[in-house]
Design a protein around this motif. Sequence first.
Motif, PDB file in Angstrom:
ATOM      1  N   ASN A  56      39.379  47.215  45.367  1.00  0.00           N
ATOM      2  CA  ASN A  56      38.978  46.280  44.317  1.00  0.00           C
ATOM      3  C   ASN A  56      39.635  46.644  42.984  1.00  0.00           C
ATOM      4  O   ASN A  56      39.000  47.111  42.044  1.00  0.00           O
ATOM      5  CB  ASN A  56      37.446  46.287  44.191  1.00  0.00           C
ATOM      6  CG  ASN A  56      36.894  45.074  43.466  1.00  0.00           C
ATOM      7  OD1 ASN A  56      36.267  45.196  42.418  1.00  0.00           O
ATOM      8  ND2 ASN A  56      37.124  43.887  43.994  1.00  0.00           N
ATOM      9  N   MET A  57      40.953  46.430  42.955  1.00  0.00           N
ATOM     10  CA  MET A  57      41.758  46.834  41.794  1.00  0.00           C
ATOM     11  C   MET A  57      42.511  45.627  41.276  1.00  0.00           C
ATOM     12  O   MET A  57      42.690  44.648  42.002  1.00  0.00           O
ATOM     13  CB  MET A  57      42.793  47.875  42.217  1.00  0.00           C
ATOM     14  CG  MET A  57      42.225  49.097  42.919  1.00  0.00           C
ATOM     15  SD  MET A  57      43.581  49.987  43.728  1.00  0.00           S
ATOM     16  CE  MET A  57      42.813  51.555  44.023  1.00  0.00           C
ATOM     17  N   LEU A  58      42.990  45.724  40.045  1.00  0.00           N
ATOM     18  CA  LEU A  58      43.777  44.616  39.482  1.00  0.00           C
ATOM     19  C   LEU A  58      44.868  45.182  38.569  1.00  0.00           C
ATOM     20  O   LEU A  58      44.603  46.038  37.730  1.00  0.00           O
ATOM     21  CB  LEU A  58      42.875  43.683  38.665  1.00  0.00           C
ATOM     22  CG  LEU A  58      43.562  42.449  38.063  1.00  0.00           C
ATOM     23  CD1 LEU A  58      44.003  41.477  39.150  1.00  0.00           C
ATOM     24  CD2 LEU A  58      42.638  41.740  37.074  1.00  0.00           C
ATOM     25  N   GLN A  59      46.083  44.657  38.752  1.00  0.00           N
ATOM     26  CA  GLN A  59      47.167  45.028  37.838  1.00  0.00           C
ATOM     27  C   GLN A  59      47.143  44.089  36.637  1.00  0.00           C
ATOM     28  O   GLN A  59      47.051  42.871  36.791  1.00  0.00           O
ATOM     29  CB  GLN A  59      48.512  44.908  38.556  1.00  0.00           C
ATOM     30  CG  GLN A  59      49.676  45.315  37.666  1.00  0.00           C
ATOM     31  CD  GLN A  59      51.015  45.076  38.351  1.00  0.00           C
ATOM     32  OE1 GLN A  59      51.448  45.864  39.172  1.00  0.00           O
ATOM     33  NE2 GLN A  59      51.659  43.977  38.022  1.00  0.00           N
ATOM     34  N   VAL A  60      47.204  44.679  35.438  1.00  0.00           N
ATOM     35  CA  VAL A  60      47.242  43.889  34.197  1.00  0.00           C
ATOM     36  C   VAL A  60      48.358  44.430  33.308  1.00  0.00           C
ATOM     37  O   VAL A  60      48.910  45.497  33.566  1.00  0.00           O
ATOM     38  CB  VAL A  60      45.896  43.951  33.425  1.00  0.00           C
ATOM     39  CG1 VAL A  60      44.762  43.373  34.248  1.00  0.00           C
ATOM     40  CG2 VAL A  60      45.567  45.375  32.987  1.00  0.00           C
TER      41      VAL A  60
END
Length: 310
Positions: A245-249
């Motif tokens: 549950n990760m997100l690249q920003v």
Amino acid sequence: MSQSTNTILMIRPVGFRKNEQTAVNNYFQENLELQNAEINAKAQEEFDTFVNKLRAVGVNVIVESDNPDTDTPDSIFPNNWVSFHQNGNIAIYPMFAENRRQERREDIFVRLEEEGLKISAIVDYTQAEEDEVFLEGTGSMVLDREHRKAYCALSPRADEGLFIEFCEDFEYSPIVFKAYQTIENKRMPIYHTNVMMCIADDFAVICLDCIDDKKERKSVMKQLKADSKEIIAITEAQMHQFAGNMLQVKGDKDKKYLIMSEAARNSLTQQQVDKIEKYCTIVSSSLETIETCGGGSARCMMAEVFLPRA
């Protein structure tokens, strides 16, 4: 077409607690022996620290407070009811839990316009709720915006027909599969795709062990490899620590960051960390209360805003 954005919408909780309506098929939720007011206070503290960490690296975080007049314990996870796209379109999604339907708020769109963002059209899928058909936004789907592919693990909250309709409307190629986790020795469907996979610019973090069907597993890997993504496989145990549950920003000067919770970060091996850090810097924050009661983590808390500037 960029895979990551610098602008994130986040909703600060006012009545956060374990949502009994979502717990029926979100096996990540657990009980905390605390009063609801205390749970909410802890969740607010975790939320504020998390926002500060994102802002410290240059992420533009737009914070709205939840509406205290509605019973919306899961409002902290806005990516399930709305998604914002580069062409100025917004999608609004049908939600499995009745009390989550009240999270949808038009005043948030007004706020985004006040922030100088342009909304061209709203595509509303919420009527599907009448037929008990659900698709919970970028929880149910993991989008590869650059290669126009959408990945979806089918579940009671991710209907195949509606997913295909979304893909037609927003011009994505659908990749459908089933993903499971072991609960009391039974293989149960994972409630949201974004707890078992994350797609960044150059890599994908995925729990391949969840895709029981070998053909489906092979097909998903083939799609990722076709787009030159390095596959970073996580175990089911790591997934339970929200490592999927990760997100690249993007932060200052478009520097890339992979955002995750402290539990997720602590579950990774040094080898996995090294692979990720070839491509971007890890930012993690403690979200223990939110993860335990809400059954969602860092990625679920961030609704990516890709809308063009007005």
